[in-house]
Design a protein around this motif. Structure first.
Motif, PDB file in Angstrom:
ATOM      1  N   ILE A 100       0.708  -1.326   0.024  1.00 19.01           N
ATOM      2  CA  ILE A 100       0.123   0.044  -0.119  1.00 19.01           C
ATOM      3  C   ILE A 100       0.763   1.288   0.013  1.00 19.01           C
ATOM      4  O   ILE A 100       1.856   1.383   0.322  1.00 19.01           O
ATOM      5  CB  ILE A 100      -1.084   0.194   1.324  1.00 19.01           C
TER       6      ILE A 100
ATOM      7  N   ARG B 117      -6.902  -0.349   1.197  1.00 20.81           N
ATOM      8  CA  ARG B 117      -5.854  -1.518   1.658  1.00 20.81           C
ATOM      9  C   ARG B 117      -6.887  -3.095   2.219  1.00 20.81           C
ATOM     10  O   ARG B 117      -7.972  -2.696   2.615  1.00 20.81           O
ATOM     11  CB  ARG B 117      -5.315  -0.775   2.934  1.00 20.81           C
TER      12      ARG B 117
ATOM     13  N   SER C  39      -4.851   6.368   1.691  1.00 23.82           N
ATOM     14  CA  SER C  39      -4.012   5.048   1.400  1.00 23.82           C
ATOM     15  C   SER C  39      -4.742   4.493   0.137  1.00 23.82           C
ATOM     16  O   SER C  39      -5.707   4.951  -0.079  1.00 23.82           O
ATOM     17  CB  SER C  39      -3.672   4.189   2.783  1.00 23.82           C
TER      18      SER C  39
ATOM     19  N   ALA D  25      -4.206   0.376  -1.934  1.00 21.09           N
ATOM     20  CA  ALA D  25      -3.599  -0.777  -2.361  1.00 21.09           C
ATOM     21  C   ALA D  25      -3.198  -0.764  -3.875  1.00 21.09           C
ATOM     22  O   ALA D  25      -2.174  -0.966  -4.167  1.00 21.09           O
ATOM     23  CB  ALA D  25      -4.252  -1.875  -1.852  1.00 21.09           C
TER      24      ALA D  25
END
Length: 849
Positions: free
Chosen positions: A744, A777, A840, A842
């Protein structure tokens, strides 16, 4: 996998750290104890008249309040309790009837003075524990406190009251506490007999030197074998508390903890609900079955949290909020203060509701109320909308020409000829208060079923494939005495999907008739993977002049492009995934550590805890899956108990590999033929001995597939690089474009960089772009999940143009944003809001178009 229970267990020390205990019981077990197993969850249709005498005059209806554990853990002090108490007042919970402010584990570290009296940390409690109770009282609440029946507590050494029952109770009473919760970590460690230990504590409470009325919550949360094989045995487990609880306490836990600190999950709520239903005859005024606390905004959806509140009310359960009420949304506060639902929980008859029918993943539960009405809950346990029905006679109401249905959540009132029906969203519940008779002029009770699509073998969800027509069906039923006229059904679909619109036909529906409509719906070629809403609408009249409209919705999933070539399954986005503890972890063991079995480490794979299922869409493009299954070495650090599982590979619902029972002593290689398979499911069971300490690994999973498919699937660009406004060390922007689900990008969190934060993808050259997908994530962490977003494009990296903005749900599902095609080299995704105030990702993928 169920890790050791901790909520009832206060501060969070693992039970296995307390298990150096003698093999024999400290006291003699009562010969009248009755074992209750986990399979005893199927309740009788009606509660019996058995009503043991309560131990005091408290809790004549189930008590309401707040507890520190799930929202705060063991970290709180005087200022925290003062702040929460004030919030309970200012946010309306006190006015709604919530009365107890309860300190769980963490208020005391186990210290005593030379006379054996409890002493506390002066920094945590500057004016002592009496001052805490005094403040709680000054705001109109009652104060609750916590201890353990054993010498030690769930939070550590000496945090129990064994040998000091009367002394501690007298001290609690002198401080002004009105309720005591007594855990059983130390009690289990000492092999105490719960009925005896809790009976002695009851006697101490009744004999307290201040003559203070004190509510008593029995909290033995240990299921059979939770501390090791046969420890505790069924007769000393949580499943037997009902046998002595009614004459010993005001409430008793009926299952293990419903969650962990900051985490309450839907599957655990359902488990606790079912076990709480095993003995409705034990509950009544002054003595209640306790399925554990409410956990809104701690991991459940809003619908699931509302369903928990609904079912706890039908079960006549104590309603103790475990979340930090200071941070709850106003919608959640409105839910917790719904006076109509609270009136069901607080009904003075005190009869616990029971399940009277199951319909697939749906349940019908009924509770008899003091005025003769019935509370009828229609519960959808599953992941798709479900129409659930029963009748007034099945609910126990006498014959009548009409019945009134009060929907306690929508606050609508309708009349029915006798059928009680609703379309219930996934993971949710509808709650009716049903009475005989109906006032003239009430609208007829009608139900619009959610759209349905053909079932997908091997998967419980609903699929829609790009460029392929899908049959969609919906029905509208009139259950009222009054006819419905001019009924017309229509379907709304996402922009660009074809085949929606108003269905032909319609007209008049007398009592009990259903209007059904069908459509052929096609998602356009290149549709981005993710979830899409199909909404069916009905417009109709009743009573000759009243016009009504109803809507119902189904979320269908467009899967990710089937994998191609030879690669790792853990890099492929899944359809859905579940784990008995935490969340499934790509390329890690559950809990986040590297996968390791038998001393061998594996870089790739999937870590889960039993029970688990992880589903992937292969689209018939793959031929074989190989890998190694086994128990992760992490179980050895937990203890010798548990650590068993079974592994099954299913292809379109058919088994292609079965491991049998697996323990920590050996790994097992497998190879499964997947030729022609559409849906692959990796399933893990508990090997028949429960899920304790079952950390299971699917290691080195490799797929052999054909060439990656092209149209009608979307075409994604191969990015050149990525940069971000900030990135914490080890979480670079490049991780969001590396093709791996396990890595991530995360913005700076030490110190925290305030939002907005952006990540910019460089495509290497100018090309047409018209959409993106965003994978949050997938590990156990949640910080940074982007909820508010903006998408901008640029050809030179300097001048950016906004092409999309909006909101995404705060969950781990794949998100999408489509926009008008633009020529761009750079695409910037900006987080305007995110979980915890962070950003964040992924994976971010850009569709060419």
């Amino acid at each position: 996998m169920r890790m050791p229970p901790l909520a009832c267990l206060a501060a969070g020390a693992l039970l296995v750290g307390l298990m150096a205990a003698p093999a024999e019981a400290t006291t003699v077990e009562p010969t009248t104890a009755v074992a209750a197993t986990a399979t005893a969850a199927a309740a009788p249709a009606t509660a019996t008249a058995h009503k043991p005498s309560a131990i005091n005059d408290l809790a004549r209806t189930p008590y309401l309040g707040w507890n520190t554990y799930y929202g705060l853990g063991s970290t709180y002090d005087y200022d925290t309790i003062k702040s929460v108490t004030d919030s309970l007042v200012s946010r309306g919970l006190k006015a709604a009837g919530y009365r107890y402010v309860w300190l769980d584990g963490g208020w005391w570290s186990g210290t005593r003075d030379g006379q054996g009296a409890i002493t506390v940390d002066a920094k945590q409690w500057p004016s002592g524990m009496k001052a805490v109770a005094d403040y709680i009282h000054s705001r109109g609440f009652k104060a609750g406190i916590y201890t353990d029946a054993g010498k030690d507590g769930c939070g550590g050494t000496a945090q129990g009251s064994y040998g000091h029952y009367q002394q501690d109770v007298d001290q609690f009473a002198s401080w002004g506490y009105d309720a005591v919760k007594v855990d059983f970590c130390g009690g289990t460690n000492m092999h105490l007999v719960p009925a005896d230990a809790y009976g002695q504590f009851r006697d101490a409470l009744l004999a307290n030197s201040s003559h203070r009325p004190m509510l008593f919550n029995i909290c033995n949360p240990f299921t059979p074998g939770a501390a090791g094989p046969g420890d505790p045995p069924p007769e000393r487990s949580v499943y037997n508390s009902y046998s002595f609880g009614p004459t010993t306490g005001n409430s008793w836990r009926t299952d293990t903890d419903v969650g962990f600190v900051h985490s309450v999950q839907w599957s655990d709520v359902l488990r606790n609900m079912d076990h709480d239903a095993a003995h409705p005859e034990a509950a009544g005024p002054g003595h209640w079955n306790d399925p554990d606390y409410l956990g809104p905004e701690l991991g459940m959806t809003a619908g699931q949290a509302r369903a928990q509140f609904t079912m706890w009310s039908v079960l006549a359960a104590p309603l103790i909020v475990g979340s930090d009420v200071r941070s709850l949304s106003q919608d959640t506060i409105d839910m917790l203060t719904n006076r109509d639902v609270l009136a069901v929980d607080q009904d003075k008859l005190g009869v616990q509701g029971t399940k009277i029918a199951s319909q697939g993943s749906g349940d019908v539960w009924v509770r008899r109320l003091a005025n003769g009405d019935r509370a009828v809950a229609l519960l959808n346990r599953g992941g798709t909308p479900l129409t659930i029905a029963t009748s007034a006679s099945a609910a126990g109401l006498g014959h009548a020409s009409q019945y009134t249905l009060d929907d306690l959540w929508s606050h609508t009132r309708t009349e029915s000829a006798g059928t009680i029906r609703a379309t219930v969203p996934p993971g949710s519940a509808v709650l009716y208060r049903v009475s005989t008779g109906a006032h003239p002029g009430l609208a007829p009770s009608t139900t619009l079923g959610a759209p349905t699509v053909p079932a997908t073998p091997g998967w419980t969800g609903e699929l829609a494939l790009p460029g392929k027509a899908t049959d969609v069906t919906a029905g509208f039923t009139n259950d009222g005495r009054t006819p419905v006229t001019d009924a017309k059904l229509s379907l709304e679909a996402p922009s660009g999907w074809t085949g929606a619109g108003q269905a032909p036909g319609g007209g008049t529906l007398p009592t009990g008739r259903t209007l059904t409509a069908r459509w052929q719906l096609t998602a356009p070629a290149g549709t981005l993977p993710g979830r899409y809403a199909l909404t069916v609408k009905v417009a109709y009249k009743w009573g000759g002049k009243h016009t009504e409209q109803r809507t119902a919705q189904l979320m269908v999933q467009v899967p990710s492009i089937p994998p191609g070539g030879y690669g790792y399954l853990s890099d492929q986005p899944w359809l859905d995934a579940s784990s008995g503890w935490q969340v499934p972890a790509p390329d890690a063991s559950v809990g986040g550590n590297p996968i390791a079995m038998g001393g061998t480490s594996y870089d790739r794979g999937l870590g889960v805890a039993s029970p688990s299922a992880v589903d992937y869409y292969l689209g018939g493009n793959c031929t074989r899956l190989t890998g190694t299954v086994g128990i992760d070495d992490a179980v050895n650090a937990v203890g010798p108990q548990g650590g068993t599982a079974s592994f099954t590979v299913k292809a379109d619902g058919q088994s292609r590999y079965e491991s049998g029972n697996v323990d920590r002593t050996a790994t097992h290689d497998f190879s499964a033929d997947l030729t022609g398979v559409q849906v692959l499911s990796l399933q893990v069971g508990d090997a028949g001995d429960g899920g304790y300490n079952d950390r299971a690994d699917w290691a080195g999973l490799k797929l052999t597939c054909g060439t990656a498919p092209a149209a009608p699937w979307p075409s994604f660009a191969t990015p050149s690089s990525a940069t971000a406004t900030t990135a914490h060390d080890g979480y670079p922007a490049s991780a969001a474009i590396d093709g791996r689900q396990a890595t991530i990008w995360h913005d700076e969190f030490s110190p925290q960089a305030p939002l907005p934060q952006s990540i910019t993808v460089d495509l290497g050259q100018v090309r047409g772009v018209d959409g993106l997908t965003y994978q949050p994530r997938l590990d156990a962490g949640t910080t940074g999940t982007i909820t508010g977003y903006q998408v901008e494009v640029s050809s030179d990296g300097s001048a950016f143009t906004k092409v999309a903005d909006g909101q995404w749900n705060d969950d781990k599902e794949l998100k999408w944003a489509a926009f008008t095609s633009a020529q761009a080299r750079y695409v910037r995704l900006t987080a305007t809001s995110g979980n915890g105030g962070y950003a964040s990702a992924a994976e971010i993928r850009l569709r060419q178009g």
